[in-house]
Design an enzyme around this catalytic site. Sequence first.
Site, PDB file in Angstrom:
ATOM      1  N   GLY A 159       3.686 -51.910  13.178  1.00 18.21           N
ATOM      2  CA  GLY A 159       4.803 -52.431  13.944  1.00 18.21           C
ATOM      3  C   GLY A 159       4.923 -53.928  13.715  1.00 18.21           C
ATOM      4  O   GLY A 159       6.003 -54.479  13.550  1.00 18.21           O
ATOM      5  N   ALA A 160       3.763 -54.579  13.705  1.00 20.10           N
ATOM      6  CA  ALA A 160       3.736 -56.023  13.516  1.00 20.10           C
ATOM      7  C   ALA A 160       2.326 -56.439  13.127  1.00 20.10           C
ATOM      8  O   ALA A 160       1.373 -55.680  13.320  1.00 20.10           O
ATOM      9  CB  ALA A 160       4.138 -56.726  14.804  1.00 20.10           C
TER      10      ALA A 160
ATOM     11  N   HIS B 294      -2.963 -62.348  20.022  1.00 16.96           N
ATOM     12  CA  HIS B 294      -3.924 -62.301  18.918  1.00 16.96           C
ATOM     13  C   HIS B 294      -4.187 -63.679  18.309  1.00 16.96           C
ATOM     14  O   HIS B 294      -5.229 -63.884  17.687  1.00 16.96           O
ATOM     15  CB  HIS B 294      -3.374 -61.438  17.782  1.00 16.96           C
ATOM     16  CG  HIS B 294      -3.664 -59.969  17.894  1.00 16.96           C
ATOM     17  ND1 HIS B 294      -4.871 -59.465  18.284  1.00 16.96           N
ATOM     18  CD2 HIS B 294      -2.889 -58.889  17.604  1.00 16.96           C
ATOM     19  CE1 HIS B 294      -4.829 -58.136  18.242  1.00 16.96           C
ATOM     20  NE2 HIS B 294      -3.629 -57.765  17.834  1.00 16.96           N
TER      21      HIS B 294
ATOM     22  N   GLU C 184      -0.392 -59.915  13.083  1.00 16.82           N
ATOM     23  CA  GLU C 184      -0.592 -61.226  13.708  1.00 16.82           C
ATOM     24  C   GLU C 184      -1.034 -62.354  12.779  1.00 16.82           C
ATOM     25  O   GLU C 184      -1.608 -63.341  13.256  1.00 16.82           O
ATOM     26  CB  GLU C 184      -1.635 -61.078  14.820  1.00 16.82           C
ATOM     27  CG  GLU C 184      -3.083 -60.804  14.330  1.00 16.82           C
ATOM     28  CD  GLU C 184      -3.448 -59.332  14.245  1.00 16.82           C
ATOM     29  OE1 GLU C 184      -2.537 -58.490  14.096  1.00 16.82           O
ATOM     30  OE2 GLU C 184      -4.651 -59.016  14.310  1.00 16.82           O
ATOM     31  N   ASN C 185      -0.795 -62.273  11.449  1.00 17.82           N
ATOM     32  CA  ASN C 185      -1.221 -63.337  10.539  1.00 17.82           C
ATOM     33  C   ASN C 185      -1.024 -64.709  11.177  1.00 17.82           C
ATOM     34  O   ASN C 185       0.055 -65.007  11.683  1.00 17.82           O
ATOM     35  CB  ASN C 185      -0.396 -63.286   9.253  1.00 17.82           C
ATOM     36  CG  ASN C 185      -0.223 -61.883   8.738  1.00 17.82           C
ATOM     37  OD1 ASN C 185      -1.196 -61.232   8.434  1.00 17.82           O
ATOM     38  ND2 ASN C 185       1.018 -61.402   8.704  1.00 17.82           N
TER      39      ASN C 185
ATOM     40  N   HIS D 221       2.072 -59.314  22.283  1.00 21.26           N
ATOM     41  CA  HIS D 221       0.837 -58.775  21.698  1.00 21.26           C
ATOM     42  C   HIS D 221       0.370 -59.648  20.525  1.00 21.26           C
ATOM     43  O   HIS D 221      -0.784 -60.074  20.475  1.00 21.26           O
ATOM     44  CB  HIS D 221       1.122 -57.334  21.242  1.00 21.26           C
ATOM     45  CG  HIS D 221      -0.010 -56.645  20.550  1.00 21.26           C
ATOM     46  ND1 HIS D 221      -0.698 -55.602  21.123  1.00 21.26           N
ATOM     47  CD2 HIS D 221      -0.567 -56.828  19.318  1.00 21.26           C
ATOM     48  CE1 HIS D 221      -1.639 -55.177  20.277  1.00 21.26           C
ATOM     49  NE2 HIS D 221      -1.574 -55.906  19.165  1.00 21.26           N
ATOM     50  N   GLU D 222       1.273 -59.925  19.595  1.00 20.00           N
ATOM     51  CA  GLU D 222       0.861 -60.672  18.401  1.00 20.00           C
ATOM     52  C   GLU D 222       0.514 -62.126  18.742  1.00 20.00           C
ATOM     53  O   GLU D 222      -0.370 -62.725  18.129  1.00 20.00           O
ATOM     54  CB  GLU D 222       1.936 -60.615  17.317  1.00 20.00           C
ATOM     55  CG  GLU D 222       2.377 -59.197  16.908  1.00 20.00           C
ATOM     56  CD  GLU D 222       1.239 -58.249  16.547  1.00 20.00           C
ATOM     57  OE1 GLU D 222       0.154 -58.724  16.166  1.00 20.00           O
ATOM     58  OE2 GLU D 222       1.438 -57.018  16.691  1.00 20.00           O
TER      59      GLU D 222
HETATM   60  N1  BES Z   1      -3.231 -55.978  14.001  1.00 19.78           N
HETATM   61  C1  BES Z   1      -2.235 -55.029  14.277  1.00 19.78           C
HETATM   62  C2  BES Z   1      -1.541 -54.487  13.070  1.00 19.78           C
HETATM   63  C3  BES Z   1      -2.404 -53.571  12.287  1.00 19.78           C
HETATM   64  C4  BES Z   1      -2.694 -52.323  12.798  1.00 19.78           C
HETATM   65  C5  BES Z   1      -2.928 -53.923  11.084  1.00 19.78           C
HETATM   66  C6  BES Z   1      -3.517 -51.497  12.090  1.00 19.78           C
HETATM   67  C7  BES Z   1      -3.767 -53.094  10.380  1.00 19.78           C
HETATM   68  C8  BES Z   1      -4.065 -51.856  10.879  1.00 19.78           C
HETATM   69  C9  BES Z   1      -1.168 -55.588  15.201  1.00 19.78           C
HETATM   70  O1  BES Z   1      -1.603 -56.598  16.033  1.00 19.78           O
HETATM   71  C10 BES Z   1      -0.753 -54.472  16.092  1.00 19.78           C
HETATM   72  O2  BES Z   1      -1.532 -54.059  16.879  1.00 19.78           O
HETATM   73  N2  BES Z   1       0.460 -53.989  15.961  1.00 19.78           N
HETATM   74  C11 BES Z   1       0.961 -52.909  16.764  1.00 19.78           C
HETATM   75  C12 BES Z   1       2.031 -53.370  17.677  1.00 19.78           C
HETATM   76  C13 BES Z   1       1.587 -53.541  19.066  1.00 19.78           C
HETATM   77  C14 BES Z   1       2.677 -53.889  20.016  1.00 19.78           C
HETATM   78  C15 BES Z   1       0.797 -52.431  19.594  1.00 19.78           C
HETATM   79  C16 BES Z   1       1.548 -51.862  15.872  1.00 19.78           C
HETATM   80  O3  BES Z   1       1.691 -52.131  14.684  1.00 19.78           O
HETATM   81  O4  BES Z   1       1.850 -50.784  16.349  1.00 19.78           O
HETATM   82 ZN    ZN Z   2      -2.778 -55.888  17.572  1.00 18.57          ZN
END
Ligand code: BES
Ligand code: ZN
Length: 999
Positions: free
Chosen positions: A337-338, A377, A340-341, A373-374
């Site tokens: 979804g996103a 992080h 956090e770089n 969320h991001e």
């Molecule tokens: N760090 C994650 C993205 C990620 C997830 C990278 C799995 C590699 C493997 C990011 O911070 C994240 O958690 N994104 C969520 C969105 C959030 C609102 C729950 C996502 O992608 O669903």
């Molecule tokens: Zn996350």
Amino acid sequence: MKAVLLGLLLAAVFAIAVGELLQSTKEESRWWYAPSRKAPLYEHKYQGLRERLVRAAAAQTVNMRLPRDVLPSSYTIRLLPFIEEGNFTTDGYIEILIDCKTATSNISMNAAELDIMQESIQVVDNADNTQRDVEKFYDEQNPREIITINLKTPLVVGSTYKISMKFISYLNEDLRGFYRSTYVENNVTKYLAVSQMEAPDARRAFPCFDEPNMKANFTITVGRKTSMSAISNMPLRSEEPISNMPGYVWNHFKPSVKMSSYLVAMMVSEFVSELSNPSLSPDVEFKIWARPSFRNQTKYSADIGPRILNEYVTKYFQIEFPLPKVDMAAIPDFAAGAMENWGLITYRETDLLYDERRSSASAKQRVAIIIAHELAHQWFGNLVTMDWWNVIWLNEGFASYMEYPGTDYVEPGFEMNEQFTVTDLHYVFGIDALETSRPIDFEVNTPSQINQMFDAISYEKGSCIIRMCANFLGEPVFRRGVTSYLNKNAYGNTVQKDLWDALNTQAVNENVQLPATVETIMETWTKQMGYPVINISRLYDSANSAVASQQRFLLMKNENSSDKNDYSWWVPLTYTKDFTDIRKHWMPSGSGANTIQSLPGSSANWVIFNVGQEGYYRVVYDERNIEMIRNQLMTNHLAISKKNRAQILDDYLNMARANLTTYVTAMELTRYLAHERDYAPWTAASVALDYIDIMFYGYPDEQEWKNYMTVLVTALYDHVKYEASNSDAHLTVFTRSQAVSWACGRLNVINCITKANRDYQAWMTDATKELQPNLRRLISCTAIAEGGRPEWEFGFNRYLDSTLANEKTELLRAITCSLDVGILNEMLNRMITPSSGIRLQDANTLFSNIAANPVGHGVALDFLINRWDDVVAYFGNYEGFGGDAITRLFRALCNRVNNDEKLEKLTKLSTDHSSSFNSASARQGLELAQTNVRWVKKHYGTIVNWLKSQNSATEGTTVTSLASTTTPSTVATTPSSAARAFVNHFFILMAAIATFTGF
Ligand code: BES
Ligand code: ZN
């Protein structure tokens, strides 16, 4: 008026007479349907599947970790991507400064699918610039993904060396490493290059020490065409033309702060950016990037992003943001979804972009939640990072926890606090109640195992136990403890003990009374899987006491289970008789029965445990207490808080599944829903009752169930109505969606279906007559299910053409509502056809929504069985978020399995391809499917009997009470489609007459 009512009655009677069973449950499946957070996919064509599987299995026993003889301190990375059809390669050059910790002749680091120019490898002593001779070079691809430079003479402890090499990588379409994404603008296909390094994929972009605790400074240079722009974690330092390459320039970015490799980011694109108002962000320049035609959808994030960063998160943590800028970019093809770089946060388009006029309230909330969320992080994760992936929950659990207060800060009207339990807690309760669940803290080794950690246990269970901990410490104490933890470990790495110790010290300093250390308490929640159900037995004696005991809550007990653990937790019990006088009792782990003396009030009043459902446990009461609670719900449910109404419904409907209470008790509690108007209780009920709805599908007495639900839902539907009002509160909008989803989607309430058809037809004939954004998905879903090919085709084309990110996702889900087997198959075919207009990132959403459609379920199951080879060939063996693509497809098929025939098919599928389905997620899915079939055998009859007694008791009142409302919604009848068409046309006719006669 009378004529219309008579018409309705006649229509209903006719429909009942036809009475053929045609289910039209258009399950409102969630995008996070599978236990993994998101359903994103990777395309991976590097190796054949079989070979990868064999290697992946072998990898379980191979040590994948890097030796720690040398550690990196800084990287200089130069990447020149050629973003052109026919090329799509990146020229790379890297210099890494390493410190030698143990004398060694071997330098090992990670690299995957990189073409390293062996002759370019140099190792230089930093002190005197002398070169070390390379003896050999090893490149171990999958599974280890490690390269080793073997030197003629060993490195010296305490010395620093500079390693450099050239390499070429491919700008893949796998959505991992440095990859390419595309979009069409004015009929021209445009490309961009962007990165996604988490979990262990930085090694696909450049050779590196790709472990989270090998932090270093990164100085990045990116080459680009002058027509494009390049951004990275840090701001631009300087720019220079690339010699011998007219039209190309180097962008040199400032050195980063010390960070993990998985946070590196870069993007080269023709995107435009929207600068946030500097007054919102005086010290941090904040920009939103998107493709030019989506620029008008960046305002909302440009507004809330800097506010959440500066006014909320920075203040919460009491630590300044260390970078001078934040870029947030909306990427057309994005696996998660996103991400956090640090300093360059990347998103799916639908998760960052929002149009004030045309997007829905839920799209808005999603954008706010993801940004919160991001941004959380940036501290929790980026500044302080987990030592290894086994504790990734520290990152994801905390960021998930912060989604709520972070969003609440910018959008207090969203009532985020009312939403936590029903979205996070109840959701993960369903998964953590399986024998195949896992502890939060879980050993992982291979990239595939690491990717599986991004699941509901890390995210939702993580956030729930953090919330519980914040609650028993007190929010302010918790917060100060977190600040001290972050300060102490800034730019470093931690294990969970570091967090518990910091919180414990804070608690001691502030005189918070705890029965044990924070670590002792919390480890019972992180080292053991599952959670307890607390049995409360009141004694109704003069002391008004109660006995509390705990046991693990399991949806299905497996008699042959090999799990002999004695599960027990430190449980912070809270209880009340009126929501003002709230008391506490700590139940020690391993303590057996606890007596709680003098409950508040007398034996004549109810007592409710787990106030606000702050604790991660369920509660079952003795019969007399639950009867008092039920009476309260029936007479004045508002005396019990919304969150606890939601809790009681979720607890009891699930405890009935687990045989800890009877379905009669649980169903009796649902009767009060006829008076319930609030979002949280209705959501809890909806999810739990949806389970029964799915289980009843196709069984003879399904109609009894539908009739009962219609009584409950009609009351809500008539209250919130189909039409939106400008004064609607945010949660009223959500509650309306609940009501419409049942009324139109599962119960065929004519009033709802007629309006949905009417609105969709109007849109089909006149593109300016857009649907109301908040019901766009449900209205389209209804009309497509009800309609034929023209309705579906219209929806599909709108989906393909939509220039509104959120609308696109909504329509993607709506088109899966078709009940036409031919159309459903066509969509599945398109899913595995390149350039069909369905992006790889969306394949899982498409499949899981088809699998959640009652007709689609069988179609999807057969598709996976019959087209296995094609599906596998298309997806390859992705390893991404929450596991591989095939497992996610499989997992989506498990929920609707409710008979032996389907269970056999599913089981056969999983054994025929057992090497593909050896993940926790696949095992959980199969366990759930088995539980379902057992459920039908055990509970179906009981519920039918209860429903019959219930429905006969209210017979007559349904129609009468409906008839007495001003906008009658008409009884559901589950007629055949022909009958429904008749009913609908009849209704439209009557409505037309009414309009015509000025009624
Ligand atoms: N760090 C994650 C993205 C990620 C997830 C990278 C799995 C590699 C493997 C990011 O911070 C994240 O958690 N994104 C969520 C969105 C959030 C609102 C729950 C996502 O992608 O669903
Ligand atoms: Zn996350």
